[in-house]
Design a protein around this motif. Sequence first.
Motif, PDB file in Angstrom:
ATOM      1  N   ALA A  36       0.829  -1.204   0.000  1.00 14.57           N
ATOM      2  CA  ALA A  36       0.000   0.000   0.000  1.00 14.57           C
ATOM      3  C   ALA A  36       0.865   1.256   0.000  1.00 14.57           C
ATOM      4  O   ALA A  36       0.594   2.205  -0.740  1.00 14.57           O
ATOM      5  CB  ALA A  36      -0.952  -0.004   1.196  1.00 14.57           C
ATOM      6  N   CYS A  37       1.908   1.251   0.817  1.00 12.72           N
ATOM      7  CA  CYS A  37       2.799   2.415   0.879  1.00 12.72           C
ATOM      8  C   CYS A  37       3.511   2.640  -0.450  1.00 12.72           C
ATOM      9  O   CYS A  37       3.671   3.792  -0.887  1.00 12.72           O
ATOM     10  CB  CYS A  37       3.807   2.254   2.010  1.00 12.72           C
ATOM     11  N   ASN A  38       3.931   1.571  -1.116  1.00 11.93           N
ATOM     12  CA  ASN A  38       4.585   1.701  -2.418  1.00 11.93           C
ATOM     13  C   ASN A  38       3.614   2.199  -3.483  1.00 11.93           C
ATOM     14  O   ASN A  38       3.964   3.048  -4.299  1.00 11.93           O
ATOM     15  CB  ASN A  38       5.186   0.365  -2.867  1.00 11.93           C
ATOM     16  N   SER A  43       4.391   7.156   3.579  1.00 14.77           N
ATOM     17  CA  SER A  43       5.169   6.510   4.640  1.00 14.77           C
ATOM     18  C   SER A  43       4.281   5.538   5.416  1.00 14.77           C
ATOM     19  O   SER A  43       3.046   5.605   5.361  1.00 14.77           O
ATOM     20  CB  SER A  43       5.726   7.567   5.596  1.00 14.77           C
ATOM     21  N   ARG A  44       4.938   4.668   6.167  1.00 10.22           N
ATOM     22  CA  ARG A  44       4.195   3.721   7.013  1.00 10.22           C
ATOM     23  C   ARG A  44       3.384   4.465   8.075  1.00 10.22           C
ATOM     24  O   ARG A  44       2.276   4.052   8.407  1.00 10.22           O
ATOM     25  CB  ARG A  44       5.153   2.728   7.658  1.00 10.22           C
ATOM     26  N   SER A  45       3.926   5.566   8.580  1.00 14.27           N
ATOM     27  CA  SER A  45       3.196   6.317   9.613  1.00 14.27           C
ATOM     28  C   SER A  45       1.954   6.993   9.015  1.00 14.27           C
ATOM     29  O   SER A  45       0.905   7.028   9.660  1.00 14.27           O
ATOM     30  CB  SER A  45       4.103   7.338  10.298  1.00 14.27           C
ATOM     31  N   THR A  46       2.067   7.511   7.806  1.00 11.99           N
ATOM     32  CA  THR A  46       0.896   8.101   7.147  1.00 11.99           C
ATOM     33  C   THR A  46      -0.141   7.020   6.875  1.00 11.99           C
ATOM     34  O   THR A  46      -1.344   7.235   7.063  1.00 11.99           O
ATOM     35  CB  THR A  46       1.305   8.815   5.843  1.00 11.99           C
ATOM     36  N   LEU A  61      -1.014  16.152   0.493  1.00 13.96           N
ATOM     37  CA  LEU A  61      -0.434  15.224  -0.468  1.00 13.96           C
ATOM     38  C   LEU A  61      -0.095  15.975  -1.743  1.00 13.96           C
ATOM     39  O   LEU A  61      -0.756  16.956  -2.089  1.00 13.96           O
ATOM     40  CB  LEU A  61      -1.420  14.095  -0.785  1.00 13.96           C
ATOM     41  N   ASP A  62       0.924  15.501  -2.437  1.00 13.99           N
ATOM     42  CA  ASP A  62       1.317  16.162  -3.680  1.00 13.99           C
ATOM     43  C   ASP A  62       0.492  15.605  -4.857  1.00 13.99           C
ATOM     44  O   ASP A  62      -0.221  14.599  -4.699  1.00 13.99           O
ATOM     45  CB  ASP A  62       2.822  16.049  -3.907  1.00 13.99           C
ATOM     46  N   PRO A  63       0.554  16.240  -6.006  1.00 15.92           N
ATOM     47  CA  PRO A  63      -0.250  15.799  -7.155  1.00 15.92           C
ATOM     48  C   PRO A  63       0.021  14.342  -7.565  1.00 15.92           C
ATOM     49  O   PRO A  63      -0.903  13.630  -7.963  1.00 15.92           O
ATOM     50  CB  PRO A  63       0.142  16.768  -8.274  1.00 15.92           C
ATOM     51  N   ASP A  64       1.256  13.884  -7.445  1.00 11.50           N
ATOM     52  CA  ASP A  64       1.577  12.497  -7.771  1.00 11.50           C
ATOM     53  C   ASP A  64       0.817  11.542  -6.849  1.00 11.50           C
ATOM     54  O   ASP A  64       0.230  10.552  -7.307  1.00 11.50           O
ATOM     55  CB  ASP A  64       3.085  12.266  -7.640  1.00 11.50           C
ATOM     56  N   GLN A  65       0.803  11.825  -5.565  1.00 11.32           N
ATOM     57  CA  GLN A  65       0.094  10.979  -4.608  1.00 11.32           C
ATOM     58  C   GLN A  65      -1.411  10.996  -4.868  1.00 11.32           C
ATOM     59  O   GLN A  65      -2.066   9.955  -4.792  1.00 11.32           O
ATOM     60  CB  GLN A  65       0.400  11.427  -3.181  1.00 11.32           C
ATOM     61  N   MET A  66      -1.944  12.154  -5.207  1.00 10.86           N
ATOM     62  CA  MET A  66      -3.374  12.238  -5.505  1.00 10.86           C
ATOM     63  C   MET A  66      -3.710  11.475  -6.788  1.00 10.86           C
ATOM     64  O   MET A  66      -4.772  10.855  -6.890  1.00 10.86           O
ATOM     65  CB  MET A  66      -3.818  13.701  -5.592  1.00 10.86           C
ATOM     66  N   GLN A  67      -2.817  11.478  -7.756  1.00 15.42           N
ATOM     67  CA  GLN A  67      -3.027  10.708  -8.986  1.00 15.42           C
ATOM     68  C   GLN A  67      -3.044   9.214  -8.678  1.00 15.42           C
ATOM     69  O   GLN A  67      -3.857   8.467  -9.219  1.00 15.42           O
ATOM     70  CB  GLN A  67      -1.927  11.020 -10.008  1.00 15.42           C
ATOM     71  N   ARG A  68      -2.170   8.788  -7.791  1.00 17.83           N
ATOM     72  CA  ARG A  68      -2.128   7.385  -7.389  1.00 17.83           C
ATOM     73  C   ARG A  68      -3.432   6.982  -6.698  1.00 17.83           C
ATOM     74  O   ARG A  68      -3.977   5.900  -6.952  1.00 17.83           O
ATOM     75  CB  ARG A  68      -0.938   7.137  -6.461  1.00 17.83           C
TER      76      ARG A  68
END
Length: 134
Positions: A36-38, A43-46, A61-68
Amino acid sequence: MAAVLQAQAFTKDQCATGLKAAVNILERWQATTDQACNILRISRSTHARAKSGDASWSVSLDPDQMQRISFVLNIHAALRLIFDNPENVYGFAAMANHNEFFNGRSPLEIMAQGDMISLYESFRRIDSLRGAQW
């Protein structure tokens, strides 16, 4: 004009809501914490905080994370259209897939490589199974 072309900014609450939904889906797909983290590039804490269910928690979260997150949500939507039973909706991602792209690996294994191309290509191939059902 440049300001119009900038990526849409999301509020911390929108980010947290999307992340919580994606983490819940990944958990139902039987993804490990590391997978899930990958997939989400967090991060594991998030990840732990997103799973905690704390309604007051928020995150940037940044745009890359939101795209994921968007890919995970859209894969889930496609699976819900393709399959009628929850066993397949939630089990498909962890099943070995002998489609040429997956080559005997599960979609979850491919997505968990962590790169955007693997996530996008997994989405594209799963989405194509719905046969234009939108």
